[in-house]
Scaffold this active site. Structure first.
Site, mmCIF file in Angstrom:
data_model
loop_
_atom_site.group_PDB
_atom_site.id
_atom_site.type_symbol
_atom_site.label_atom_id
_atom_site.label_comp_id
_atom_site.label_asym_id
_atom_site.label_seq_id
_atom_site.Cartn_x
_atom_site.Cartn_y
_atom_site.Cartn_z
ATOM 1 N N ARG A 77 0.719 -19.327 36.386
ATOM 2 C CA ARG A 77 0.239 -20.337 34.862
ATOM 3 C C ARG A 77 1.845 -20.840 34.996
ATOM 4 O O ARG A 77 1.647 -21.730 33.704
ATOM 5 C CB ARG A 77 -0.378 -20.068 34.111
ATOM 6 C CG ARG A 77 -1.942 -19.896 34.422
ATOM 7 C CD ARG A 77 -2.452 -19.611 32.634
ATOM 8 N NE ARG A 77 -2.606 -19.084 31.717
ATOM 9 C CZ ARG A 77 -3.111 -19.294 29.898
ATOM 10 N NH1 ARG A 77 -3.834 -20.285 30.591
ATOM 11 N NH2 ARG A 77 -1.656 -19.366 29.759
ATOM 12 N N ASP A 78 3.172 -20.315 35.787
ATOM 13 C CA ASP A 78 3.886 -21.031 34.936
ATOM 14 C C ASP A 78 5.048 -20.722 36.252
ATOM 15 O O ASP A 78 6.177 -21.267 36.483
ATOM 16 C CB ASP A 78 4.927 -20.302 34.086
ATOM 17 C CG ASP A 78 5.824 -21.196 33.489
ATOM 18 O OD1 ASP A 78 5.994 -22.441 34.134
ATOM 19 O OD2 ASP A 78 6.519 -20.604 32.769
#
Length: 117
Positions: A77-78
């Protein structure tokens, strides 16, 4: 859970220390810093196209391991250039699992919620 993830394209977590409300994570040292530094800073490493391809494929292999191949399924997610570190041979290693989410079996990896930068 992070220490259970063993893959050549993920940064190794060697240990941690908790003291009060402070947490210290000890990761392996990667000589060439981040992909962002290699791409965007003035004294950057010269990356030819075959090296860039090797980096992209390595990142994809690391993500495939997280999503499909490991016993515990994670969604990072990043993913961004500052969260990809480069070793001596310019092999990529995904780092910074601060926003990672454990993927539950009945949930899809697709999310519309904002996370990361």
């Amino acid at each position: 859970m992070i220490s259970a993830l063993q893959n050549p394209y993920l940064v190794k977590l060697y240990g941690f220390c908790v003291e009060g409300d402070h947490l210290l994570l000890i990761y392996e040292y990667l000589e060439n810093n981040s992909l962002a530094r290699a791409l965007f800073e003035e004294h950057q490493i010269k990356l030819d196209w075959s090296t860039r391809q090797k980096i992209c494929v390595g990142i994809a292999r690391g993500l495939a391991y997280l999503h499909e191949e490991s016993r515990l399924k994670f969604v990072h997610r990043d993913i961004k250039a500052t969260n990809v570190l480069l070793d001596t041979n310019l092999d990529p290693k995904i780092s910074d699992f601060g926003l990672a989410k454990l993927d539950e079996e009945d949930n899809t990896h697709i999310s519309t919620r904002i996370a990361g930068t």
